[in-house]
Design a protein around this motif. Structure first.
Motif: not given
Length: 446
Positions: A301-330
Motif C-alpha cells: 500500500s505504501f510503496e505503490r502510493r509513494a511511487a506516485k508521490n501520493n500519501g494515504i491514511d490507513v487504519l487496521v481494525t484489530t481482531f474481534s472475538p466471537a462469543h459462542f458458548e459451545g462449538d459454532w457448528d454444533k
C-alpha cells in the motif's frame, strides 16, 4: 505599627470633632461647613482602604471572569496538542457503562444493514444491549458526530477492505452518517453485495467496501472444489489494490478467515498448510500467516502510493472475538444479555495473539513509512471492548423471528457479527477520534 496607630488616632480625632460640630451647629451652619468636613474625611477614607481593602464582591468577580476570558497563546496551544499526540488515549482499556441516550439510528432508518444483522427487524425484543457506552480509563469517548466525519472525508474516497467484519463496520458507519446526509448507492457487484460504493452528494465523498478476506491474493474454498483456501502471501489481492490510486483512506479488517483450512504459497512454492489432513504439506499455524499477509498488505500500500508521490491514511481494525458458548457448528449460542464486567472474563489466548500480531505489524509499518511523506497509519484497537460484549451479536436473530413457532431443538446462532445498531458503532466513534488526530497533525505540518 506606628503608622497604623497614628492613622487610627487621626481618624478618631476627626470623628469626634465632626460629631460635636454637627450637634452644636444649626442646619445653616451645617451646610456651610459640610464641604470642609468631606475634604477632611477623604484622606482618612483613602488611608483606610489602603490598609484594609474591601473584599471584591463575588458577583463582580464572576462577571469579570466571564467578560475577560484567559487566552492561551498559539505556542502554548501547539505544545498542548503535541503532548496530547504523544500520549494518545488508550481506547483498548476501559469498561461499558449504562447510557440512557441509546444509538443514533434504528434498524429501519437506513437501508444498508445486512439482513442477518438487523436484529430488531428480526424480532429481538430484549433491547438492553442498545444502552451501553464504552468508557476508556484515560479519556472521554465522545458520541459520534456525523457532520464532522463527513467534513473530514469531503472530496475523498474511504474504502473498507477485508472480510464480513469490514462490511459490518462499514454498514454501521453508513447508518450513522445517514442521520445527517443520505448516501446514494452508485456501484454494486458480486455475491451478497461484496463490492459496493456509496456517494454522499452533500460532501462529494465516496465510501466503498471491497471483499478480500485475506487482503493478499487468495482462492476461497467452494462447494465444488477443494475444501480449503489457497493464500499467496507475497502478493496482494488486486480486487482492491488495483484501485488503490483512487483511494484516500483505507480501513483493513481481517482475522476470522485465517482460522479456516488453507494451503499457503509464496511465489510458486508451498510454505505449508493449516488443518489440511490428507495433503502432503507441512502443518503450520495461522499466526505467522496472518503476520505475513499484513506485512505484504501494508508494505505494498505504501510503496505503490509513494511511487506516485501520493500519501494515504490507513487504519487496521484489530481482531474481534466471537462469543459462542459451545462449538459454532454444533448448536453453539451466545445467550448473554449484558456486557461482561471488568475482570469477569479474560481474553482467550488466540484473541490476544491475533491482536498482538496486528498491533505489532502496524507499528513496524509505521516506522518504515516515516521515510515517505503524507502517510498516516494507526491500529483501531477494538479487541477488548468487543470481547466484553457477548450480548451484542445477532445470535438466533440472524434469522427472522426464530421462535415464532416455539423453541425448536436447534436454532443456528451468529455470535461473530454484530447487531446494527450495536457495539460495533463504538468502533466508528473511535475511528472519528483517530481522524480528528490525523487532521490536527496535517494542519501543523502545512
Amino acid at each position: 505599627m506606628e503608622k497604623r496607630s497614628s492613622t487610627h488616632a487621626k481618624k478618631a480625632a476627626y470623628e469626634m470633632a465632626t460629631t460635636n460640630l454637627l450637634k452644636d451647629q444649626s442646619s445653616s451652619s451645617t451646610k456651610k461647613f459640610l464641604p470642609w468636613i468631606i475634604y477632611a474625611l477623604l484622606p482618612l477614607a483613602l488611608l483606610r482602604l489602603y490598609f484594609y481593602p474591601l473584599p471584591f464582591p463575588q458577583s463582580a468577580q464572576n462577571q469579570f471572569a466571564q467578560s475577560s476570558p484567559i487566552t492561551i497563546s498559539s505556542a502554548s496551544s501547539s505544545k498542548e496538542k503535541e503532548r496530547v499526540d504523544e500520549n494518545p488515549c488508550d481506547y483498548f482499556n476501559g469498561k461499558w457503562v449504562h447510557d440512557k441516550l441509546g444509538p443514533l439510528y434504528n434498524g429501519t432508518t437506513c437501508g444498508t444493514i445486512k439482513e442477518g444483522q438487523n436484529c430488531i427487524s428480526h424480532g429481538r425484543s430484549e433491547l438492553g444491549y442498545l444502552y451501553w457506552r464504552w468508557k476508556p480509563k484515560q479519556c472521554h469517548l465522545p458520541r459520534f458526530e456525523p457532520e464532522i466525519f463527513l467534513q473530514l472525508v469531503k472530496n475523498k474516497h474511504l474504502a473498507f477492505v477485508g472480510d464480513s467484519m469490514a462490511r459490518n463496520q462499514l454498514e454501521s458507519l453508513l447508518c450513522m452518517l445517514a442521520t445527517t446526509s443520505t448516501p446514494n448507492l452508485t456501484y454494486r457487484d458480486g455475491e451478497e453485495n461484496k463490492f459496493r460504493r456509496w456517494h454522499f452528494p452533500s460532501h462529494n465523498a465516496n465510501v466503498s467496501v471491497y471483499w478480500s478476506p485475506f487482503l493478499v491474493d487468495g482462492v476461497e474454498k467452494s462447494n465444488s472444489g477443494p475444501n480449503y483456501n489457497k493464500l499467496y502471501l507475497d502478493r496482494v489481492d488486486e480486487k482492491w489494490a488495483g484501485e488503490l490510486d483512487q483511494i484516500d483512506m483505507i480501513v483493513f479488517s481481517v482475522g476470522h478467515w485465517f482460522l479456516h483450512p488453507a494451503v499457503y504459497f509464496e511465489g510458486d512454492s508451498v510454505l505449508g498448510c493449516h488443518y489440511c489432513s490428507g495433503l502432503n504439506h507441512t502443518e503450520i499455524g495461522f499466526y505467522d500467516v496472518l503476520r505475513k499477509a499484513l506485512k505484504t498488505t501494508l508494505k505494498t500500500s505504501f510503496e505503490r502510493r509513494a511511487a506516485k508521490n501520493n500519501g494515504i491514511d490507513v487504519l487496521v481494525t484489530t481482531f474481534s472475538p466471537a462469543h459462542f458458548e459451545g462449538d459454532w457448528d454444533k448448536a453453539g449460542a451466545c445467550p448473554k444479555t449484558k456486557p461482561y464486567k471488568e475482570g469477569e472474563k479474560q481474553l482467550g489466548p488466540m484473541d490476544v495473539e491475533m491482536r498482538k500480531i496486528e498491533i505489532e505489524e502496524v507499528e513496524i509499518a509505521k516506522a518504515n513509512a516515516k521515510k515517505f511523506s503524507g502517510f498516516k497509519l494507526e491500529a483501531l484497537d477494538v479487541t477488548k471492548l468487543s470481547f466484553l460484549r457477548p450480548d451484542g451479536h445477532p445470535g438466533p436473530y440472524m434469522n427472522p423471528f426464530p421462535f415464532a413457532n416455539g423453541v425448536s431443538e436447534h436454532v443456528q446462532n451468529d455470535c461473530v457479527h454484530w447487531c446494527l445498531p450495536g457495539p460495533i458503532d463504538t468502533w466508528n466513534e473511535i475511528f472519528l477520534q483517530v481522524m480528528k488526530k490525523w487532521e490536527g497533525q496535517s494542519s501543523r505540518t502545512e
